[in-house]
Design a protein around this motif. Structure first.
Motif, PDB file in Angstrom:
ATOM      1  N   GLY A  27       0.817  -1.251   0.036  1.00 61.26           N
ATOM      2  CA  GLY A  27      -0.039   0.154  -0.273  1.00 61.26           C
ATOM      3  C   GLY A  27       0.917   1.338  -0.007  1.00 61.26           C
ATOM      4  O   GLY A  27       0.446   2.415  -0.396  1.00 61.26           O
ATOM      5  N   ALA A  28       2.144   1.220   0.331  1.00 60.70           N
ATOM      6  CA  ALA A  28       2.999   2.362   0.447  1.00 60.70           C
ATOM      7  C   ALA A  28       3.216   2.954  -1.056  1.00 60.70           C
ATOM      8  O   ALA A  28       3.218   2.314  -2.105  1.00 60.70           O
ATOM      9  N   ARG A  29       3.412   4.213  -0.986  1.00 65.81           N
ATOM     10  CA  ARG A  29       3.709   4.911  -2.318  1.00 65.81           C
ATOM     11  C   ARG A  29       5.009   5.553  -2.170  1.00 65.81           C
ATOM     12  O   ARG A  29       5.027   6.599  -1.596  1.00 65.81           O
ATOM     13  N   VAL A  30       5.865   5.270  -3.206  1.00 67.56           N
ATOM     14  CA  VAL A  30       7.077   5.984  -3.193  1.00 67.56           C
ATOM     15  C   VAL A  30       6.984   7.614  -3.300  1.00 67.56           C
ATOM     16  O   VAL A  30       7.830   8.347  -2.729  1.00 67.56           O
ATOM     17  N   ASP A  31       6.143   7.888  -4.222  1.00 62.68           N
ATOM     18  CA  ASP A  31       5.807   9.304  -4.438  1.00 62.68           C
ATOM     19  C   ASP A  31       5.599  10.109  -3.199  1.00 62.68           C
ATOM     20  O   ASP A  31       6.249  11.057  -2.918  1.00 62.68           O
ATOM     21  N   LEU A  43      16.272  10.331  -6.445  1.00 55.84           N
ATOM     22  CA  LEU A  43      17.527   9.964  -5.134  1.00 55.84           C
ATOM     23  C   LEU A  43      17.305   8.908  -4.251  1.00 55.84           C
ATOM     24  O   LEU A  43      18.112   8.072  -3.781  1.00 55.84           O
ATOM     25  N   LEU A  44      15.843   8.844  -3.817  1.00 59.32           N
ATOM     26  CA  LEU A  44      15.293   7.793  -3.358  1.00 59.32           C
ATOM     27  C   LEU A  44      15.746   6.463  -3.675  1.00 59.32           C
ATOM     28  O   LEU A  44      16.533   5.416  -3.060  1.00 59.32           O
ATOM     29  N   TYR A  45      15.511   6.246  -5.291  1.00 65.55           N
ATOM     30  CA  TYR A  45      15.874   4.824  -5.822  1.00 65.55           C
ATOM     31  C   TYR A  45      17.715   4.959  -5.762  1.00 65.55           C
ATOM     32  O   TYR A  45      18.055   3.752  -5.544  1.00 65.55           O
ATOM     33  N   LYS A  51      11.147  -0.182  -3.856  1.00 73.40           N
ATOM     34  CA  LYS A  51      10.493  -0.002  -2.577  1.00 73.40           C
ATOM     35  C   LYS A  51      10.636  -1.234  -1.887  1.00 73.40           C
ATOM     36  O   LYS A  51      10.529  -1.076  -0.449  1.00 73.40           O
ATOM     37  N   GLU A  52      10.942  -2.411  -2.235  1.00 72.55           N
ATOM     38  CA  GLU A  52      11.098  -3.678  -1.394  1.00 72.55           C
ATOM     39  C   GLU A  52      12.397  -3.618  -0.773  1.00 72.55           C
ATOM     40  O   GLU A  52      12.301  -3.853   0.613  1.00 72.55           O
ATOM     41  N   GLN A  53      13.381  -3.029  -1.118  1.00 70.43           N
ATOM     42  CA  GLN A  53      14.732  -3.001  -0.471  1.00 70.43           C
ATOM     43  C   GLN A  53      14.631  -1.597   0.257  1.00 70.43           C
ATOM     44  O   GLN A  53      15.085  -2.041   1.577  1.00 70.43           O
ATOM     45  N   LEU A  54      13.774  -0.645   0.162  1.00 68.85           N
ATOM     46  CA  LEU A  54      13.550   0.431   1.131  1.00 68.85           C
ATOM     47  C   LEU A  54      12.700  -0.103   2.510  1.00 68.85           C
ATOM     48  O   LEU A  54      12.960   0.253   3.474  1.00 68.85           O
TER      49      LEU A  54
END
Lengths: 210, 210
Positions: A27-31, A43-45, A51-54
């Motif tokens: 359900g989380a959104r990287v945006d 930058l996050l990537y 997303k899984e790694q984060l």
């Protein structure tokens, strides 16, 4: 990396922790995480991968802090349970993250595996030395102590409402006292049918009432 | 409604149970549920309302079946815990559904509230009558018994792997025996520092070892 990368990473991890605790992995959104951190999504990537790694990084950070903050003492398992109770009640996001992880990322976490392996070895040695009663195998005992410490924070919302939400400090203290007492009983041979000194149990006692 | 509506509803509920157990409420897709049930998506909305309502219905059905299948006997809380253990190990989807519900649908479920209210009343009466030891308040006691019964099924994947996944029947029987023993201890006054007959505890005992 630019000089402010440490601060940007910190903000991204804080925003990711909040987002994952609230919505879980799927359900989380990287945006939303990038926006909340005031950072560029690319930058996050670069810093954390996908997303899984984060998610794995956030959970590992929080689990690491949690495990480090609860010293494990086989002679004071009640104290360990009390400390764990304090953590999950002070920081509701922690239990939510752990719970999402079990549902959405069920592979054993290497850091947890290392930590639990050490604790099981300690518990087993303490049982063989007669320091901890050995009626319950070490792995079950550790699972039980942790389940008791998180029982109230993770209880059914219906039961929590009936038992009065632990909003006030007085209520929390009562729940904590109950956890400590429950763990004390778990690791102490019971009166009547007990096995003082860790003497071998009989078949009848081993069966219990079930 | 057409004559086969009962059968279509049954297939839709079965498909929804599987979808929600796997992906949770946010992650579940109504398209996939309809397709798995071989039914029209519009029929699903007609029968069950939106995705949230369908989720609530699935959880209520499963919780109802679960609560009905575990008779609650204040004189045999170990037996209750054993029955609950059997349910969650035989049906992993059940614990997943309950867990998703706590994360994504945290309002108290009315059916659970009614059931727990009755059980707390029974426990309280049993404690006042001296049938159940009263060191731990009824709401905590019920939360603890349920936490112990689901401790292994809901334990950290790392701990489960270390303790050997309960794949074989022999392992499961060992875990079940541990649950029954743990609950027996929880509801029995401990040897040494115990309070036979429910005599008032001293401050020292009340504090335990924590």
């Amino acid at each position: 990396m630019p000089p402010d990368s440490t601060e940007t990473k910190r903000r991204l991890l804080a925003a990711a922790t909040e987002e994952f605790a609230r919505y879980g992995l799927a359900g989380a959104r990287v945006d939303r995480i990038a926006e909340a951190a005031g950072a560029n999504k690319r930058l996050l990537y670069v810093y954390f991968g996908d997303k899984e790694q984060l998610f794995d990084r956030v959970v590992a950070d929080r689990l690491g802090a949690m495990l480090a903050a609860t010293p494990f003492d086989v002679r004071d398992l009640s104290g360990y349970a009390g400390a764990l109770f304090d953590q999950v009640t002070a920081d509701p996001a922690l239990l939510r993250l752990i719970t999402w992880q079990r549902l959405e990322r069920p592979d054993p976490n290497p850091f947890e595996t290392d930590t639990f392996r050490g604790r099981l070895a300690d518990l087993g040695a303490a049982q063989r030395a007669g320091i901890v009663d050995s009626a319950v195998p070490a792995a079950d005992l550790l699972a039980f102590v942790r389940a008791l410490a998180t029982a109230w924070a993770g209880a059914s919302p219906a039961l929590r409402a009936l038992g009065a939400e632990p909003a006030g400090a007085a209520d929390l203290a009562d729940h904590r006292r109950a956890v400590v007492e429950a763990v004390r009983r778990l690791v102490t041979a019971p009166a009547g049918g007990g096995r003082p000194g860790g003497a071998p149990r009989t078949r009848r006692q081993a069966r219990g009432t079930g």
